[in-house]
Design a protein around this motif. Structure first.
Motif, PDB file in Angstrom:
ATOM      1  N   TRP A  48       0.839  -1.204   0.000  1.00 26.11           N
ATOM      2  CA  TRP A  48       0.000   0.000   0.000  1.00 26.11           C
ATOM      3  C   TRP A  48       0.869   1.247   0.000  1.00 26.11           C
ATOM      4  O   TRP A  48       0.622   2.198  -0.755  1.00 26.11           O
ATOM      5  CB  TRP A  48      -0.927  -0.018   1.205  1.00 26.11           C
ATOM      6  N   ASN A  49       1.900   1.256   0.851  1.00 30.84           N
ATOM      7  CA  ASN A  49       2.799   2.405   0.883  1.00 30.84           C
ATOM      8  C   ASN A  49       3.582   2.535  -0.414  1.00 30.84           C
ATOM      9  O   ASN A  49       3.853   3.657  -0.877  1.00 30.84           O
ATOM     10  CB  ASN A  49       3.764   2.277   2.066  1.00 30.84           C
ATOM     11  N   ASN A  50       3.967   1.421  -1.007  1.00 28.43           N
ATOM     12  CA  ASN A  50       4.678   1.474  -2.282  1.00 28.43           C
ATOM     13  C   ASN A  50       3.807   2.067  -3.387  1.00 28.43           C
ATOM     14  O   ASN A  50       4.308   2.747  -4.290  1.00 28.43           O
ATOM     15  CB  ASN A  50       5.143   0.077  -2.697  1.00 28.43           C
ATOM     16  N   LEU A  51       2.483   1.806  -3.311  1.00 27.50           N
ATOM     17  CA  LEU A  51       1.567   2.323  -4.306  1.00 27.50           C
ATOM     18  C   LEU A  51       1.564   3.845  -4.322  1.00 27.50           C
ATOM     19  O   LEU A  51       1.468   4.471  -5.387  1.00 27.50           O
ATOM     20  CB  LEU A  51       0.155   1.793  -4.031  1.00 27.50           C
ATOM     21  N   PHE A  52       1.715   4.457  -3.140  1.00 27.40           N
ATOM     22  CA  PHE A  52       1.660   5.915  -3.040  1.00 27.40           C
ATOM     23  C   PHE A  52       3.038   6.544  -2.869  1.00 27.40           C
ATOM     24  O   PHE A  52       3.144   7.745  -2.613  1.00 27.40           O
ATOM     25  CB  PHE A  52       0.758   6.330  -1.869  1.00 27.40           C
ATOM     26  N   SER A  53       4.073   5.739  -3.004  1.00 26.47           N
ATOM     27  CA  SER A  53       5.426   6.271  -2.891  1.00 26.47           C
ATOM     28  C   SER A  53       5.678   7.302  -3.994  1.00 26.47           C
ATOM     29  O   SER A  53       5.324   7.090  -5.151  1.00 26.47           O
ATOM     30  CB  SER A  53       6.450   5.141  -2.996  1.00 26.47           C
ATOM     31  N   GLY A  54       6.277   8.410  -3.629  1.00 24.42           N
ATOM     32  CA  GLY A  54       6.530   9.469  -4.600  1.00 24.42           C
ATOM     33  C   GLY A  54       5.544  10.613  -4.505  1.00 24.42           C
ATOM     34  O   GLY A  54       5.731  11.655  -5.154  1.00 24.42           O
ATOM     35  N   PHE A  55       4.487  10.463  -3.694  1.00 24.48           N
ATOM     36  CA  PHE A  55       3.498  11.517  -3.533  1.00 24.48           C
ATOM     37  C   PHE A  55       3.899  12.448  -2.384  1.00 24.48           C
ATOM     38  O   PHE A  55       4.362  12.006  -1.334  1.00 24.48           O
ATOM     39  CB  PHE A  55       2.116  10.936  -3.249  1.00 24.48           C
ATOM     40  N   TYR A  95       3.562  14.474  -7.590  1.00 30.94           N
ATOM     41  CA  TYR A  95       3.986  13.089  -7.771  1.00 30.94           C
ATOM     42  C   TYR A  95       5.316  13.061  -8.509  1.00 30.94           C
ATOM     43  O   TYR A  95       5.460  13.641  -9.579  1.00 30.94           O
ATOM     44  CB  TYR A  95       2.938  12.309  -8.570  1.00 30.94           C
ATOM     45  N   ASN A  96       6.312  12.393  -7.883  1.00 38.79           N
ATOM     46  CA  ASN A  96       7.629  12.172  -8.484  1.00 38.79           C
ATOM     47  C   ASN A  96       7.777  10.683  -8.780  1.00 38.79           C
ATOM     48  O   ASN A  96       8.182   9.915  -7.912  1.00 38.79           O
ATOM     49  CB  ASN A  96       8.752  12.622  -7.548  1.00 38.79           C
ATOM     50  N   PRO A  97       7.444  10.249  -9.990  1.00 33.48           N
ATOM     51  CA  PRO A  97       7.503   8.813 -10.276  1.00 33.48           C
ATOM     52  C   PRO A  97       8.928   8.295 -10.389  1.00 33.48           C
ATOM     53  O   PRO A  97       9.208   7.145 -10.027  1.00 33.48           O
ATOM     54  CB  PRO A  97       6.769   8.683 -11.614  1.00 33.48           C
ATOM     55  N   ILE A  98       9.853   9.139 -10.873  1.00 36.36           N
ATOM     56  CA  ILE A  98      11.219   8.693 -11.118  1.00 36.36           C
ATOM     57  C   ILE A  98      12.128   9.908 -11.243  1.00 36.36           C
ATOM     58  O   ILE A  98      11.738  10.934 -11.803  1.00 36.36           O
ATOM     59  CB  ILE A  98      11.288   7.831 -12.403  1.00 36.36           C
ATOM     60  N   SER A  99      13.308   9.815 -10.646  1.00 41.69           N
ATOM     61  CA  SER A  99      14.306  10.873 -10.739  1.00 41.69           C
ATOM     62  C   SER A  99      13.673  12.213 -10.366  1.00 41.69           C
ATOM     63  O   SER A  99      13.003  12.320  -9.351  1.00 41.69           O
ATOM     64  CB  SER A  99      14.889  10.897 -12.161  1.00 41.69           C
ATOM     65  N   ASP A 300       0.781  45.036  -2.581  1.00 43.27           N
ATOM     66  CA  ASP A 300       0.177  44.148  -3.574  1.00 43.27           C
ATOM     67  C   ASP A 300       0.691  42.720  -3.454  1.00 43.27           C
ATOM     68  O   ASP A 300       0.301  41.851  -4.237  1.00 43.27           O
ATOM     69  CB  ASP A 300       0.442  44.671  -4.989  1.00 43.27           C
ATOM     70  N   GLY A 301       1.559  42.481  -2.488  1.00 45.97           N
ATOM     71  CA  GLY A 301       2.011  41.129  -2.199  1.00 45.97           C
ATOM     72  C   GLY A 301       1.089  40.442  -1.209  1.00 45.97           C
ATOM     73  O   GLY A 301       0.045  40.971  -0.822  1.00 45.97           O
ATOM     74  N   SER A 302       1.469  39.251  -0.781  1.00 46.03           N
ATOM     75  CA  SER A 302       0.628  38.484   0.144  1.00 46.03           C
ATOM     76  C   SER A 302       1.501  37.659   1.080  1.00 46.03           C
ATOM     77  O   SER A 302       2.658  37.362   0.787  1.00 46.03           O
ATOM     78  CB  SER A 302      -0.334  37.573  -0.624  1.00 46.03           C
ATOM     79  N   ILE A 303       0.920  37.280   2.189  1.00 47.55           N
ATOM     80  CA  ILE A 303       1.579  36.430   3.178  1.00 47.55           C
ATOM     81  C   ILE A 303       0.924  35.051   3.127  1.00 47.55           C
ATOM     82  O   ILE A 303      -0.305  34.937   3.084  1.00 47.55           O
ATOM     83  CB  ILE A 303       1.458  37.032   4.578  1.00 47.55           C
ATOM     84  N   SER A 304       1.733  34.024   3.111  1.00 43.14           N
ATOM     85  CA  SER A 304       1.200  32.664   3.059  1.00 43.14           C
ATOM     86  C   SER A 304       1.780  31.821   4.189  1.00 43.14           C
ATOM     87  O   SER A 304       2.928  32.007   4.593  1.00 43.14           O
ATOM     88  CB  SER A 304       1.502  32.007   1.707  1.00 43.14           C
ATOM     89  N   VAL A 305       0.954  30.916   4.686  1.00 40.11           N
ATOM     90  CA  VAL A 305       1.356  29.925   5.680  1.00 40.11           C
ATOM     91  C   VAL A 305       1.144  28.562   5.044  1.00 40.11           C
ATOM     92  O   VAL A 305       0.054  28.270   4.531  1.00 40.11           O
ATOM     93  CB  VAL A 305       0.541  30.053   6.973  1.00 40.11           C
ATOM     94  N   LEU A 306       2.178  27.718   5.051  1.00 39.56           N
ATOM     95  CA  LEU A 306       2.136  26.460   4.308  1.00 39.56           C
ATOM     96  C   LEU A 306       2.595  25.308   5.200  1.00 39.56           C
ATOM     97  O   LEU A 306       3.577  25.438   5.940  1.00 39.56           O
ATOM     98  CB  LEU A 306       3.031  26.581   3.078  1.00 39.56           C
ATOM     99  N   TRP A 307       1.863  24.208   5.109  1.00 41.29           N
ATOM    100  CA  TRP A 307       2.244  22.969   5.805  1.00 41.29           C
ATOM    101  C   TRP A 307       2.466  21.896   4.763  1.00 41.29           C
ATOM    102  O   TRP A 307       1.628  21.661   3.894  1.00 41.29           O
ATOM    103  CB  TRP A 307       1.138  22.538   6.778  1.00 41.29           C
ATOM    104  N   SER A 308       3.621  21.234   4.801  1.00 40.92           N
ATOM    105  CA  SER A 308       3.980  20.244   3.778  1.00 40.92           C
ATOM    106  C   SER A 308       3.872  18.824   4.329  1.00 40.92           C
ATOM    107  O   SER A 308       3.967  18.610   5.534  1.00 40.92           O
ATOM    108  CB  SER A 308       5.404  20.489   3.281  1.00 40.92           C
ATOM    109  N   TRP A 309       3.693  17.888   3.405  1.00 41.88           N
ATOM    110  CA  TRP A 309       3.578  16.472   3.790  1.00 41.88           C
ATOM    111  C   TRP A 309       4.195  15.606   2.682  1.00 41.88           C
ATOM    112  O   TRP A 309       4.385  16.046   1.560  1.00 41.88           O
ATOM    113  CB  TRP A 309       2.135  16.071   4.019  1.00 41.88           C
ATOM    114  N   VAL A 310       4.517  14.391   3.041  1.00 40.03           N
ATOM    115  CA  VAL A 310       5.007  13.419   2.060  1.00 40.03           C
ATOM    116  C   VAL A 310       4.482  12.051   2.467  1.00 40.03           C
ATOM    117  O   VAL A 310       4.293  11.768   3.653  1.00 40.03           O
ATOM    118  CB  VAL A 310       6.545  13.424   1.994  1.00 40.03           C
ATOM    119  N   TRP A 311       4.202  11.197   1.461  1.00 41.38           N
ATOM    120  CA  TRP A 311       3.689   9.869   1.755  1.00 41.38           C
ATOM    121  C   TRP A 311       4.835   8.951   2.205  1.00 41.38           C
ATOM    122  O   TRP A 311       5.848   8.903   1.544  1.00 41.38           O
ATOM    123  CB  TRP A 311       3.019   9.266   0.528  1.00 41.38           C
TER     124      TRP A 311
END
Length: 311
Positions: A48-55, A95-99, A300-311
């Motif tokens: 299951w984890n291999n199926l979503f690896s790269g996300f 999604y990074n399938p390869i390289s 005219d700019g903006s402020i952003s707050v971002l939370w990152s994740w990886v599978w």
């Protein structure tokens, strides 16, 4: 013109960091590599984890510093202007399938905090996308090439054909051919204030097959630009960046096409971390160029707050 002089200086001295010509050649040659054998390697014991690896992906909240102004005309013909603060929430999936090959999509929602119910789909301008997408090859290592396509136009999940909306107009996206380089050590040392700091750059040739020309009101073809990006890492994940643009055909530059963009803040790419950034992509102009109305200022700019994740 100043940006082009700086670019010439950087490219002339870029190899002066101890790299040999052979190392630079091998780095460039590694671009667009596709090690198909990596597809057969399993990174996890779980299928299951291999199926979503790269996300991987992120959740972000973007808050502009300036109000969005809308013009409306009443029954008596009186024209009024109303302002509201239009924020954006977004979810990105990559999604990074390869390289270093990738594909990504970002879904956007729009908020108006001046209303009792902040969720505001009607706050979208025609150019505000429900989703944006990109794909291609992008290696972060110096001396490597990249080739990407990105579409940030007014893409719609449920387009209104009466308004001329489409799911997407692929020809209005932009192709970018880039090359990354390290800044000469002699220049970098002028800026470094901590061992974790550094200075790197990249150049890009950008090509958009079709674009809207404001002056004529027509659709035109093959808008071109060259861009030079410099990123200054101040301390660990604290940074500042600027991108300068040059348009070979000045008549192709639209009021919303910037002479330069910039940003700064705290950005940690590791999964599970929170980043806070200021970015300005408005129609900024060099001092010797006339600025478009109601754009190109710090607000005219903006402020952003971002939370990152990886599978």
């Amino acid at each position: 013109m100043g940006a082009m002089v700086l670019l010439s200086l950087l490219l002339t001295h870029a190899p002066c960091r101890g790299e040999t010509a052979q190392e630079i050649y091998h780095a460039a040659l590694s671009s667009f590599s596709m090690p198909l054998s990596d597809l057969m390697e399993k990174e996890h014991d779980s299928e299951w984890n291999n199926l979503f690896s790269g996300f991987s992906g992120s959740l972000a909240f973007n808050y502009p510093l300036a109000d969005t102004v809308e013009e409306s005309r009443g029954p008596d013909g009186t024209q009024t202007e109303t302002g509201f603060r239009k924020a954006t929430v977004s979810a990105t999936f990559k999604y990074n399938p390869i390289s270093y090959w990738f594909a990504s999509v970002t879904f956007n929602g729009y908020l108006n905090f001046d209303e009792s119910n902040p969720w505001c789909p009607d706050c979208r301008a025609p150019w505000d996308p429900d989703f944006s997408y990109a794909f291609g090859y992008d290696d972060w290592h110096p001396y490597t090439f990249s080739l990407t396509y990105a579409n940030y136009g007014g893409n719609r999940i449920n387009p209104d054909k009466e308004k001329g909306e489409k799911v997407t107009d692929f020809s209005s996206g932009t192709y970018s051919l880039g090359w990354k380089f390290p800044v000469p050590r002699s220049i970098e040392e002028l800026f470094i204030v901590h061992p974790t700091g550094g200075l790197g750059g990249g150049i890009n040739y950008n090509l958009t097959p079709t674009y809207s020309d404001l002056a004529s009101g027509e659709e035109k073809s093959w808008k071109q630009s060259l861009s030079l990006t410099l990123k200054y890492t101040i301390y660990k994940w604290w940074y500042a960046t600027i991108t300068c643009y040059y348009y070979p055909r000045p008549d192709q530059q639209q009021p919303w096409d910037p002479d330069y963009t910039y940003g700064f803040g705290y950005f940690d790419w590791h999964p599970g971390t929170v980043s806070i950034q200021y970015n300005n992509y408005s129609g900024n102009r060099y001092p010797w160029n006339e600025s478009p109305e109601d754009t190109g200022s710090f607000k005219d700019g903006s402020i952003s707050v971002l939370w990152s994740w990886v599978w």
